[in-house]
Design a protein around this motif. Structure first.
Motif, PDB file in Angstrom:
ATOM      1  N   GLN A   1       0.831  -1.204   0.000  1.00  0.00           N
ATOM      2  CA  GLN A   1       0.000   0.000   0.000  1.00  0.00           C
ATOM      3  C   GLN A   1       0.863   1.251   0.000  1.00  0.00           C
ATOM      4  OE1 GLN A   1      -2.573   0.550   3.430  1.00  0.00           O
ATOM      5  NE2 GLN A   1      -4.103   1.630   2.181  1.00  0.00           N
ATOM      6  N   THR A   2       1.998   1.189   0.741  1.00  0.00           N
ATOM      7  CA  THR A   2       2.879   2.358   0.800  1.00  0.00           C
ATOM      8  C   THR A   2       3.495   2.648  -0.570  1.00  0.00           C
ATOM      9  OG1 THR A   2       3.414   1.849   3.101  1.00  0.00           O
ATOM     10  CG2 THR A   2       4.907   3.341   1.937  1.00  0.00           C
TER      11      THR A   2
ATOM     12  N   LEU B   1       1.357   4.695  -2.824  1.00  0.00           N
ATOM     13  CA  LEU B   1       1.233   6.128  -2.555  1.00  0.00           C
ATOM     14  C   LEU B   1       2.254   6.898  -3.410  1.00  0.00           C
ATOM     15  CD1 LEU B   1       0.958   5.992   1.355  1.00  0.00           C
ATOM     16  CD2 LEU B   1      -0.911   6.268  -0.292  1.00  0.00           C
TER      17      LEU B   1
ATOM     18  N   TRP C   1       0.253  10.659   7.005  1.00  0.00           N
ATOM     19  CA  TRP C   1      -0.571   9.446   6.790  1.00  0.00           C
ATOM     20  C   TRP C   1      -0.362   8.505   7.980  1.00  0.00           C
ATOM     21  CZ3 TRP C   1       0.828   4.241   4.900  1.00  0.00           C
ATOM     22  CH2 TRP C   1      -0.303   3.476   4.534  1.00  0.00           C
TER      23      TRP C   1
ATOM     24  N   SER D   1      -5.945   7.044   1.973  1.00  0.00           N
ATOM     25  CA  SER D   1      -4.784   7.131   1.071  1.00  0.00           C
ATOM     26  C   SER D   1      -4.820   8.496   0.378  1.00  0.00           C
ATOM     27  CB  SER D   1      -4.786   6.002   0.027  1.00  0.00           C
ATOM     28  OG  SER D   1      -5.888   6.153  -0.857  1.00  0.00           O
TER      29      SER D   1
ATOM     30  N   TRP E   1      -3.626  10.182  -3.528  1.00  0.00           N
ATOM     31  CA  TRP E   1      -3.376   9.694  -4.900  1.00  0.00           C
ATOM     32  C   TRP E   1      -2.915  10.865  -5.749  1.00  0.00           C
ATOM     33  CZ3 TRP E   1      -6.012  11.037  -9.429  1.00  0.00           C
ATOM     34  CH2 TRP E   1      -5.781  10.202 -10.549  1.00  0.00           C
TER      35      TRP E   1
ATOM     36  N   ALA F   1      -8.111  -1.130   3.413  1.00  0.00           N
ATOM     37  CA  ALA F   1      -6.998  -1.105   2.467  1.00  0.00           C
ATOM     38  C   ALA F   1      -7.415  -1.667   1.113  1.00  0.00           C
ATOM     39  CB  ALA F   1      -5.826  -1.897   3.036  1.00  0.00           C
TER      40      ALA F   1
ATOM     41  N   SER G   1      -9.380   0.973  -0.584  1.00  0.00           N
ATOM     42  CA  SER G   1      -8.491   2.064  -0.982  1.00  0.00           C
ATOM     43  C   SER G   1      -7.715   1.701  -2.251  1.00  0.00           C
ATOM     44  CB  SER G   1      -7.531   2.363   0.169  1.00  0.00           C
ATOM     45  OG  SER G   1      -6.574   3.322  -0.219  1.00  0.00           O
ATOM     46  N   THR G   2      -7.206   0.469  -2.282  1.00  0.00           N
ATOM     47  CA  THR G   2      -6.473   0.021  -3.479  1.00  0.00           C
ATOM     48  C   THR G   2      -7.390  -0.006  -4.696  1.00  0.00           C
ATOM     49  OG1 THR G   2      -5.060  -1.346  -2.067  1.00  0.00           O
ATOM     50  CG2 THR G   2      -5.078  -1.833  -4.424  1.00  0.00           C
TER      51      THR G   2
ATOM     52  N   ASN H   1      -7.967   3.568  -5.896  1.00  0.00           N
ATOM     53  CA  ASN H   1      -6.800   4.101  -6.623  1.00  0.00           C
ATOM     54  C   ASN H   1      -6.745   3.565  -8.050  1.00  0.00           C
ATOM     55  OD1 ASN H   1      -5.968   5.565  -4.418  1.00  0.00           O
ATOM     56  ND2 ASN H   1      -4.458   4.065  -3.722  1.00  0.00           N
TER      57      ASN H   1
ATOM     58  N   THR I   1      -5.345  11.071   7.555  1.00  0.00           N
ATOM     59  CA  THR I   1      -4.550  11.534   6.402  1.00  0.00           C
ATOM     60  C   THR I   1      -4.733  13.047   6.262  1.00  0.00           C
ATOM     61  OG1 THR I   1      -4.825   9.450   5.228  1.00  0.00           O
ATOM     62  CG2 THR I   1      -4.126  11.368   3.931  1.00  0.00           C
TER      63      THR I   1
END
Length: 689
Positions: free
Chosen positions: A441-442, A445, A462, A472, A474, A497, A500-501, A504, A675
């Protein structure tokens, strides 16, 4: 109400009993009953039993006017004196034919029911002066008082309602003083020891009941032992050694005897957990009534069973009924194969044997004292053995159960240890997987080197609640600028997560293939795509996931930044501004079930200068609880931190935001992912012009 009825019935029975009572008159009439010339064998040794050789009893006690009726070997009654309280003279002659036994003799005198004077050959050798003199004793016969041939014992006995004589199950005995005294001491020690054992068992089981209140039979057994001890102490006159009051003998003895009959019924029923039958209730009620009658009668008259002899006869007859009833109960318990029923039957058999023996003594078939109290004492001993075995078996069962439980605990501990190791291994694997997911995940970013191409100064704060999170930020480069967004997906941790992925990736697809310069259109397309992928139009799907987003699109050629947001605000300020400016996004969320599919989001145009600072944050920073009142951090504090630090660098502003939220949070747990982003845009020279 039931108790009141029982009390009224008891009072009614008490009144009826006294209505049918006899009136006792008092006089000092002395009746002399002499022997006939014709020798006869004594029909009942109610006065004398020889313990020496060569002593013969010659005469039958009769009189032309009065007939002495022996009720037992120790009680007698003159029918003509049935309604009087007075004195009577009784005499007995006996013959001594051996000169060797004339001297060193004594008389054993049993417990007396009333005062008396004892004469030997017309000479007074003992007289009762007070209650303590009524107890059993051994007195010395002066040498020379007995003679060869015929001797005479005379007794002037107080008679209450025609009753007199001696108690304790013994008769007057004549013999060698030393032998009589030794036998007397041994008898006293045995009887008092039996009573002491009964009292000890009573106290022991009272304390036992205090610690095991669920077992009511302990208190009934304690009462039974107490009653047996009280009866034996009174029956053999030992209360006179402790108390010099009439109630000590009469009340304690009769109350003990009555409850000695009552308690076995209650004990056996409670021990086996059976309810009292109607017959046992009647019998128990009779004994309870009799106890109260004895106390009331004694308080009124100072006597026992002299007002109403029918109750006394009923009390004696109930002894027979009780023995039969206890045998029936024990036989039923044996047939049902109840626990310890055989031992209980043995105790009833012992009582029955002593009962038969006592009946033979009453009938003068056996010239010995009856064993009433002793029979109940044997029953108490067997009962105590039963209870001891029960508690021992219970202890063994508890030890076995404890051993089994300890073995089970050891087995369980081994299994728990094995399972804990498995869970720890699984947990470690999961943590390793989550840590690795955090790395992934990092890496998704934006990198700082990419951001530094477009920002003259910037920071990213974050802080996921867990190792990974649903927040997150983007970034996407366009031909003429960039697109910068902050996202807050539903939930946190692994589920957040994943969303979030997914978001993105959706943004990458949308800006690459559909639209890259209109933030409102991008949000609208993101909303449609998100709802379709998560099947939010399906009414049977209970999941309702989505995200909040703030999205900025900047063009270098026009130096214009467009902003569109979904529940996320954009703040901007210049060092010389008097206040912090705010652009609010729309209240419509992205991808939720309640979100309209074709909802049109709003674009906002924001002026851009070289020193303008922009900020976006998710609600995790704003909703963090803390402070004295445990409220959320809120927009006001957030904007104050930004405005107060507007003249500082972005890194310093990040530190200020971090310190402010940590001090406010205190010891409270972090509620959500956090965030916050801040940036200054590198404005190109041609755009400035």
């Amino acid at each position: 109400m039931k108790c009141v009825k029982n009390l009224l019935l008891f009072l009614l029975l008490l009144i009826v009993s006294f209505l049918y009572s006899e009136v006792i008159e008092e006089n000092d009439y002395i009746t002399e009953i002499k022997s006939f010339d014709k020798p006869h064998e004594l029909i009942s040794p109610w006065i004398i039993q020889s313990v020496a050789d060569n002593v013969t009893m010659d005469d039958t006690i009769k009189n032309p006017s009065y007939v002495v009726t022996p009720f037992s070997p120790w009680q007698f009654s003159v029918p003509e004196l049935a309604n009087y309280y007075g004195k009577s003279l009784y005499t007995l002659t006996f013959k001594i034919s051996n000169e060797d036994i004339i001297n060193d003799n004594g008389l054993y005198i049993p417990v007396s029911y009333s005062g008396y004077e004892l004469f030997l050959n017309k000479r007074l050798i003992h007289k009762t002066y007070n209650l303590s003199d009524l107890s059993q004793k051994v007195v010395i016969i002066p040498n020379g008082l007995l003679t060869l041939g015929v001797n005479e014992i005379g007794i002037v006995s107080s008679t209450a309602s025609g009753w007199g004589g001696f108690g304790g199950g013994s008769q007057i005995k004549i013999g060698k003083y030393d032998n009589l005294l030794k036998n007397y001491i041994i008898d006293v020690i045995i009887k008092i020891s039996i009573s002491a054992i009964c009292f000890f068992l009573s106290i022991y089981f009272i304390f036992f009941y205090m610690f095991r209140r669920g077992e009511k039979y302990n208190i009934f057994f304690s009462g039974f032992c107490l009653a047996v001890g009280m009866f034996i102490m009174g029956y053999y006159g030992f209360w006179y050694y402790f108390f010099d009051y009439p109630w000590a003998y009469w009340v304690l003895t009769f109350i003990g005897g009555i409850n000695m009959y009552l308690m076995p019924i209650l004990f056996i029923s409670s021990f086996y957990g059976d309810r009292l039958t109607l017959f046992s209730k009647i019998l128990a009620g009779f004994y309870c009534f009799l106890s109260m009658f004895v106390i009331v009668e004694y308080l009124i008259t100072g006597q026992i069973f002299y007002f109403n002899k029918y109750l006394y006869l009923g009390f004696n007859f109930s002894y027979i009924i009780l023995v039969v009833y206890l045998n029936i109960m024990s036989i039923k318990a044996v047939r049902k194969k109840q626990m310890y029923s055989k031992l209980m039957l043995i105790s009833i058999i012992l009582l029955s044997v002593t009962f038969v023996y006592s009946m033979l003594c009453f009938a003068v078939i056996i010239i010995k004292p009856p064993l009433i109290g002793e029979g109940f004492f044997l029953m108490a001993v067997v009962y105590s053995i039963v209870l001891a075995r029960r508690y021992a078996d219970t202890h063994v069962m508890l030890e076995n159960s404890l051993t089994v439980n300890m073995e089970l605990n050891r087995t369980l501990e081994v299994r728990v240890a094995e399972r804990t190791k498995e869970l720890n291994d699984q947990k470690q694997e999961m943590e390793d997987s989550i840590v690795y997911a955090s790395r992934i995940q990092t890496t998704m970013l934006p990198f700082n080197n990419v951001l530094s191409k477009h920002f003259s100064d910037f920071f990213t704060y974050w802080r996921p609640k867990d190792i990974v999170g649903g927040d997150s930020y983007w970034f996407h480069e366009t031909e003429d600028g960039f697109i910068y967004a902050v996202l807050d997906c539903t939930g946190h941790g692994v589920p957040g997560a994943v969303l979030s992925t997914t978001a993105n990736n959706m943004l990458d697809t949308i800006v690459t293939y559909k639209n890259s310069d209109d933030p409102a259109k991008i949000l609208q397309e993101l909303n449609i795509t998100f709802k379709r992928i998560l099947s939010q139009e399906n009414p049977f799907d209970i999941a309702d996931d989505g995200l909040d987003i703030g999205l900025c699109c900047y063009s270098y050629s026009t130096n214009v930044m467009k902003y569109a947001g979904s529940k996320i605000r954009l703040h901007y300020v210049k060092p010389g501004d008097a206040e912090l400016s705010e652009v609010r996004g729309n209240s419509q969320g992205i991808g939720y079930k309640r979100s309209k599919a074709n909802y049109a989001y709003t674009n906002h145009t924001v002026p851009v200068t070289q020193d303008t600072m922009f900020f976006m944050t998710t609600d995790g920073y704003l909703d963090q609880h803390g402070g004295q009142r445990d409220f959320g951090f809120g927009w006001t504090r957030y904007k104050d931190v930004l405005f107060d630090n507007r003249k500082r660098s972005m890194e310093e502003q990040k530190n200020a935001l971090t310190i402010a939220i940590k001090e406010f949070q205190g010891d409270n747990e972090q509620r959500d992912d956090i965030t916050v982003v801040g940036f200054k845009i590198k404005v190109r020279p041609e755009a400035k012009k």
